[in-house]
Design a protein around this motif. Structure first.
Motif, mmCIF file in Angstrom:
data_model
loop_
_atom_site.group_PDB
_atom_site.id
_atom_site.type_symbol
_atom_site.label_atom_id
_atom_site.label_comp_id
_atom_site.label_asym_id
_atom_site.label_seq_id
_atom_site.Cartn_x
_atom_site.Cartn_y
_atom_site.Cartn_z
ATOM 1 N N GLY A 125 0.780 -1.229 0.000
ATOM 2 C CA GLY A 125 0.000 0.000 0.000
ATOM 3 C C GLY A 125 0.807 1.272 0.000
ATOM 4 N N VAL A 126 2.139 1.183 0.010
ATOM 5 C CA VAL A 126 3.011 2.358 0.024
ATOM 6 C C VAL A 126 3.501 2.623 -1.393
ATOM 7 N N ARG A 127 3.425 3.875 -1.844
ATOM 8 C CA ARG A 127 3.938 4.200 -3.159
ATOM 9 C C ARG A 127 5.446 3.989 -3.192
ATOM 10 N N ILE A 128 5.908 3.258 -4.210
ATOM 11 C CA ILE A 128 7.311 2.883 -4.314
ATOM 12 C C ILE A 128 8.122 4.051 -4.858
ATOM 13 N N ALA A 129 9.285 4.281 -4.275
ATOM 14 C CA ALA A 129 10.185 5.333 -4.758
ATOM 15 C C ALA A 129 10.563 5.072 -6.209
ATOM 16 N N GLN A 130 10.653 6.156 -6.996
ATOM 17 C CA GLN A 130 10.936 6.063 -8.427
ATOM 18 C C GLN A 130 12.385 6.459 -8.691
ATOM 19 N N THR A 131 13.067 5.665 -9.510
ATOM 20 C CA THR A 131 14.481 5.945 -9.767
ATOM 21 C C THR A 131 14.788 5.946 -11.259
ATOM 22 N N ASN A 132 13.813 6.320 -12.065
ATOM 23 C CA ASN A 132 14.037 6.481 -13.494
ATOM 24 C C ASN A 132 13.792 7.941 -13.830
ATOM 25 N N ALA A 133 14.759 8.575 -14.480
ATOM 26 C CA ALA A 133 14.685 10.015 -14.711
ATOM 27 C C ALA A 133 13.623 10.388 -15.731
ATOM 28 N N GLY A 385 14.606 4.499 -2.826
ATOM 29 C CA GLY A 385 15.163 3.682 -3.885
ATOM 30 C C GLY A 385 16.367 4.346 -4.516
ATOM 31 N N LYS A 386 17.264 3.527 -5.026
ATOM 32 C CA LYS A 386 18.441 4.048 -5.719
ATOM 33 C C LYS A 386 18.795 3.118 -6.868
ATOM 34 N N THR A 387 19.039 3.707 -8.024
ATOM 35 C CA THR A 387 19.567 2.991 -9.176
ATOM 36 C C THR A 387 20.866 3.663 -9.586
ATOM 37 N N GLU A 388 21.915 2.881 -9.706
ATOM 38 C CA GLU A 388 23.198 3.467 -10.074
ATOM 39 C C GLU A 388 23.922 2.571 -11.068
ATOM 40 N N TYR A 389 24.653 3.213 -11.950
ATOM 41 C CA TYR A 389 25.581 2.561 -12.868
ATOM 42 C C TYR A 389 26.966 3.072 -12.483
ATOM 43 N N PRO A 390 27.639 2.382 -11.578
ATOM 44 C CA PRO A 390 28.852 2.937 -10.980
ATOM 45 C C PRO A 390 30.089 2.855 -11.869
ATOM 46 N N PHE A 391 30.027 2.024 -12.913
ATOM 47 C CA PHE A 391 31.230 1.865 -13.732
ATOM 48 C C PHE A 391 30.793 1.369 -15.105
ATOM 49 N N ARG A 392 30.353 2.297 -15.966
ATOM 50 C CA ARG A 392 29.984 1.944 -17.323
ATOM 51 C C ARG A 392 31.200 2.182 -18.214
ATOM 52 N N LEU A 393 31.744 1.109 -18.700
ATOM 53 C CA LEU A 393 32.972 1.163 -19.498
ATOM 54 C C LEU A 393 32.653 0.903 -20.960
ATOM 55 N N GLN A 394 33.260 1.690 -21.854
ATOM 56 C CA GLN A 394 33.216 1.438 -23.281
ATOM 57 C C GLN A 394 34.647 1.480 -23.829
ATOM 58 N N ALA A 395 34.972 0.495 -24.639
ATOM 59 C CA ALA A 395 36.288 0.452 -25.270
ATOM 60 C C ALA A 395 36.120 -0.138 -26.661
ATOM 61 N N LYS A 396 36.966 0.295 -27.591
ATOM 62 C CA LYS A 396 36.824 -0.192 -28.956
ATOM 63 C C LYS A 396 38.172 -0.348 -29.631
ATOM 64 N N TYR A 397 38.306 -1.466 -30.350
ATOM 65 C CA TYR A 397 39.383 -1.691 -31.302
ATOM 66 C C TYR A 397 38.769 -1.634 -32.702
ATOM 67 N N GLN A 398 39.532 -1.104 -33.666
ATOM 68 C CA GLN A 398 38.989 -0.962 -35.019
ATOM 69 C C GLN A 398 40.114 -1.058 -36.046
ATOM 70 N N PHE A 452 29.407 7.126 -15.486
ATOM 71 C CA PHE A 452 28.620 6.677 -14.341
ATOM 72 C C PHE A 452 27.416 7.580 -14.164
ATOM 73 N N GLU A 453 26.416 7.068 -13.486
ATOM 74 C CA GLU A 453 25.213 7.850 -13.204
ATOM 75 C C GLU A 453 24.469 7.201 -12.044
ATOM 76 N N HIS A 454 23.607 7.990 -11.400
ATOM 77 C CA HIS A 454 22.756 7.450 -10.351
ATOM 78 C C HIS A 454 21.499 8.301 -10.235
ATOM 79 N N VAL A 455 20.436 7.684 -9.750
ATOM 80 C CA VAL A 455 19.190 8.378 -9.407
ATOM 81 C C VAL A 455 18.738 7.841 -8.060
ATOM 82 N N THR A 456 18.426 8.743 -7.129
ATOM 83 C CA THR A 456 17.959 8.359 -5.796
ATOM 84 C C THR A 456 16.680 9.122 -5.485
ATOM 85 N N GLU A 457 15.718 8.427 -4.888
ATOM 86 C CA GLU A 457 14.514 9.107 -4.420
ATOM 87 C C GLU A 457 14.148 8.582 -3.044
ATOM 88 N N ALA A 458 13.825 9.511 -2.133
ATOM 89 C CA ALA A 458 13.336 9.184 -0.796
ATOM 90 C C ALA A 458 11.943 9.767 -0.661
#
Length: 914
Positions: A125-133, A385-398, A452-458
């Motif tokens: 019955g409690v509204r859930i915290a939202q963590t999507n921007a 609630g909290k959603t985080e991407y603490p280490f998003r890595l991109q690398a490329k060889y070409q 990196f990114e994060h969203v937190t809601e209380a």
């Protein structure tokens, strides 16, 4: 419409007055505390549970579907979004922008042709915290079925419930200690094997364990549960590498206007390794007396994902010095206007989408009987609630471009992509091109980026409700209530500022990078060998070269994605209950006032350059929401329902205010990385709340045993429509001219839409079967619907589009068997195609139909031990197939998912009760 096959005895907490107030239709909609007294049903009475569910269905005051936690846990899947698709009118969606489809799990739930942004989500019955921007959807990743007693899907809520629920209200409920036997203890264990991972010699094992107990000490009770689960999932995908261009540029119009004129520019092959962990627990306390009941319930859940993607591709790359493009102006078209792409290269791309999601909800409340006629219930609650991407890595060889011959001078080799098989496209190569593009010594490292990114809601909320019973007939009861919510949100991230570009004479090459080649790949393999980097090597390199730049980044860059906000909502409602024999009428009205304030970094340009500063915006919405629900029961086994109500959906923070976000693409040209802007997203502070008038009707009939039949019709008329989905945010794009146009996207709320459909459910136990055949039954539900809206596609064009994530056909069928200690079932789910992204000038993105066939069987030894086995995805079907346009012809690009398979999953289950 409620599906009794998934309902169970009401094991809800005692923090409401449903068991003590005659006006059941206007009892609190948050936590139904009805005690059945049939605790053996929870333990071993499957048939009795179904019969009790029918009673609950027919007595319900609104159109709802209830599924028990026991029923959920009996299925092969562990993900709630996938499990709930077995309910009529419910489908699921996934955010492939973060590679989530490759986990083999859906993330979001949609109801009746509307994206999950149109749902209201509650936990006890409690509204859930939202963590999507960019939307108000709630990821089901955090909500394990091992933590739940039941899930209630209310498709036509009363005015006593939150009004921002155009699609419906999902309430995830935990158990009451008084709904289970005293000294109850149950342990569950499950082992898993991912078949695709095992076939590829990758990590394939997983498992889950859960323990729960209920203890009663007179008027005081405690319920506690804890769970931990881990699994490995290996996925494979084929995608187009870049968006299509016109084959003949002389044909007028955009590519979306003539899909037969689309020309592909390369193919990519992806493998995904996913390590998924879920864990959490619940503690519920209750105290009961004749006049006062008090309760406390707290739940914590965490979802941790390690996600690695390795991709090889044959693609277009820029020419190097000494290489000449023979086309006019060095473009992509020859003198006659036909596509002729010179500059074929190969790449090996790596990306991580590691994420952590956490959710805690806590609720403290009770109900007080003031007299025989008056009851007040109340609560205070907190959700974070909290959603985080603490280490998003991109690398490329070409590789440098291959142009044929000696690889210098005028180019003769063209990039040509063939797609006779739409899920196995390939690039036409001669022997020389194949030799050059498959030599890992030719692959040079281009860049390494850490983001990196994060969203937190209380969120805090409090509510009080008052119910007064007057009579058995006529005006039988009235109910009124007040509620206040306040949510604080913060988010931040960093995108391209930590990019490290390789240059000079000693650029690393792929043949020197530690790793392993994949031993096989679906549907004939990949043209470029798939190579999985050693994770410690590639992530260590990124920390050394890219992440180390954080200390020298301009402080203003760290503010560019920062956003803080507060959202407040006050609501009040009044309901009446009218009874005239078998007819009940519940008129009501609700008022909600929403206000938000957000602070974000604003960049402004003038003649002297760009200047940044923090800016603050505010906005408010007021909504009056009338409703009327009528139920007619000509007998104890039949009910007719009808309802009319107004509802709305609030725009999310990220679409109203915030910084402009920019998407880049980096290419290696003449051994130098060149970064291009490929898209920008701009918030719109003038967005309105979407409003809807909803009309629902149903008829439900209970037959002999657990037989049940129901039909529901629904219609919704929407105004102020904006497309923002639970998956990649669907925005109205306005493109600038050019072959690789920069798409400037901003939302618009001027659309109008309609949703209508029919849901049919039937469950029938076959009668008079001899011997071991006794216990066979069939169950099926079918939903047919249309959801369309007329929206702006460009500045000058408005057009009707299907609403995102709204399949037109949903079908479930099950053959079940219950005989003595044996239970078994075969279940099939089909979801039709659906729009997931509106684009211009490119074609819209669609998901092709998905189907899933599962097998399960259990055997009960005595009354305490149950063992079972399950097989998920028996047909080894794809779990995601994105195309440009409704047809299967044009496979989508990487970020839209392409064609993905994760294979079969084998499960062994065990449960022991004390």
């Amino acid at each position: 419409m409620q599906s009794p096959a998934f309902a169970a005895t009401r094991a809800g907490p005692s923090d409401t007055t449903a068991a003590t107030i005659d006006a059941a239709a206007i009892a609190p909609d948050t936590d139904d505390g009805k005690e059945t007294g049939n605790t053996d049903i929870v333990i071993d009475g499957k048939l009795r549970a179904r019969r009790q569910a029918q009673t609950d269905q027919l007595a319900s005051g609104s159109l709802a579907t209830i599924v028990s936690g026991e029923e959920l846990r009996a299925q092969p899947q562990q993900n709630l979004a996938d499990l709930l698709t077995r309910l009529p009118g419910v489908s699921s969606s996934v955010d492939q922008g973060y590679n989530a489809a490759a986990t083999g799990e859906a993330q979001y739930v949609t109801i009746r042709g509307l994206d999950s942004s149109y749902n209201a989500y509650q936990f006890d019955g409690v509204r859930i915290a939202q963590t999507n921007a960019n939307n108000r959807a709630i990821s089901m990743n955090l909500l394990s079925p091992f933590a739940l007693a039941e899930v209630r899907v209310d498709k036509a809520p009363t005015a006593a419930q939150d009004g921002d629920a155009i699609a419906g209200v999902l309430d995830f409920r935990t158990a009451s200690p008084f709904s289970l036997p005293n000294h109850y203890l149950q342990v569950r264990a499950q082992g898993q094997v991912n078949g695709r991972a095992a076939a590829r010699d990758q990590d394939y094992l997983g498992g889950t364990a859960q323990v729960e107990t209920a203890q009663q000490f007179g008027d005081f009770g405690i319920y506690a549960s804890a769970y931990y689960g881990q699994k490995n999932v290996y996925g494979e995908a084929v995608t187009m590498h870049k968006d299509y261009i016109k084959y003949n540029k002389n044909i007028p119009g955009d590519i979306r206007d003539n899909l037969d004129n689309a020309f592909g520019r390369g193919v990519a092959w992806n493998v995904y390794q996913n390590d998924i962990k879920r864990f959490g627990g619940t503690v519920n306390l209750e105290w009961r007396s004749d006049a006062l009941n008090l309760y406390s319930r707290t739940t914590y859940g965490e979802y941790r994902l390690k996600s690695w993607m390795d991709q090889t591709a044959i693609r277009v790359v820029g020419l190097s010095s000494g290489q000449v493009n023979p086309n006019p102006g060095g473009g992509d078209y020859n003198a006659d206007g036909y596509a002729a792409i010179y500059g074929t290269g190969a790449s090996n791309y790596f990306r991580t989408e590691h994420s952590n999601q956490r959710l805690v909800t806590s609720k403290l409340g009770g109900d007080l009987r003031l007299s025989d006629k008056a009851v007040v219930d109340f609560y205070g609650a907190y959700s974070r609630g909290k959603t985080e991407y603490p280490f998003r890595l991109q690398a490329k060889y070409q590789t440098p471009a291959y142009i044929g011959g000696t690889n210098t001078g005028t180019a003769t080799f063209r990039l040509v992509t063939k797609a006779a098989d739409p899920i196995a496209p390939h690039v036409v190569l001669d022997s020389a091109a194949n030799s050059y593009l498959t030599n890992f010594a030719n692959f040079q490292e281009v860049y390494s980026i850490v983001q990196f990114e994060h969203v937190t809601e209380a969120k805090g909320e409090g509510a009080v409700n008052f119910t007064y019973t007057l009579a058995d007939e006529g005006l039988s009861a009235i109910r009124a209530g007040l509620k206040y919510e306040s949510a604080d949100r913060d988010s931040n991230g960093i995108n391209e500022a930590l990019e490290y570009d390789f240059s000079g004479a000693n650029i690393p090459t792929l043949d020197k990078a530690p790793g392993t080649r994949v031993n096989d790949f679906m549907h004939g393999g990949a043209q470029i060998p798939l190579y999985i980097y050693d994770h410690d090597y590639i992530e260590g390199q990124a920390r050394q070269l890219s992440l180390s730049k954080l200390a020298t980044v301009d402080p203003n860059v760290l503010n560019q994605q920062k956003q803080d906000g507060t959202e407040q909502r006050f609501s009040a409602y009044l309901l009446a209950n009218l009874k005239f024999g078998g007819l009940e009428i519940v008129p009501g009205v609700r008022f909600e006032r929403n206000r938000f304030e957000a602070t974000y970094w604003q960049t402004e340009s003038d003649k002297s350059g760009s200047v940044g500063h923090f800016a603050t915006s505010t906005k408010s919405y007021d909504q009056w929401l009338p409703s009327l629900i009528a139920s007619y029961r000509p007998s104890d086994t039949m009910v007719y329902r009808a309802s009319v109500r107004k509802s709305y959906t609030r725009p999310p923070f990220g679409l109203l205010v915030g910084p402009t976000t920019i998407a880049y693409d980096t290419q290696l040209i003449d051994n130098k990385p060149v970064r291009k802007i490929v898209g920008m997203t701009v918030p719109n502070p003038d967005l309105k709340a979407t409003e809807a008038w909803n009309v629902d009707g149903s008829v439900e009939f209970a037959g002999a045993g657990s037989d049940f039949f129901s039909t529901a019709l629904y219609y919704k008329r929407l105004s102020n429509v904006w497309f923002a989905t639970s998956t990649d945010t669907t925005l109205v794009g306005i493109s600038k001219p050019g072959d690789d146009a920069v798409v400037l996207s901003s939302n618009d709320s001027s659309g109008k839409g309609t949703v209508y459909g029919i849901e049919v459910f039937a469950r029938y136990g076959l009668k008079n079967l001899p011997g071991l055949l006794d216990g066979l039954g069939i169950q099926a539900n079918l939903t047919l619907q249309r959801a369309d809206a007329t929206i702006p596609i460009t500045n000058n064009l408005r057009a009707k589009r299907r609403m995102p994530n709204a399949p037109q056909v949903m079908f479930n069928a099950e053959l079940y068997y219950d005989h003595g200690p044996v239970s078994a079932w075969v279940s099939y789910n089909y979801t039709g195609n659906k729009l997931i992204d509106v684009r211009t000038p490119q074609p819209d993105t669609y998901l092709q139909p998905t189907s899933l066939l599962n097998l399960s069987a259990t055997y009960t030894i005595g009354k305490r031990l149950t063992v079972g086995a399950s097989l998920q995805n028996l047909l080894n079907a794809s779990n995601y197939w994105a195309t440009y346009g409704e047809k299967q012809t044009l496979l989508s690009v990487d970020r839209s998912g392409g064609y993905i398979e994760t294979g079969r999953t084998y499960l062994l289950n065990l449960a022991y009760r004390m």
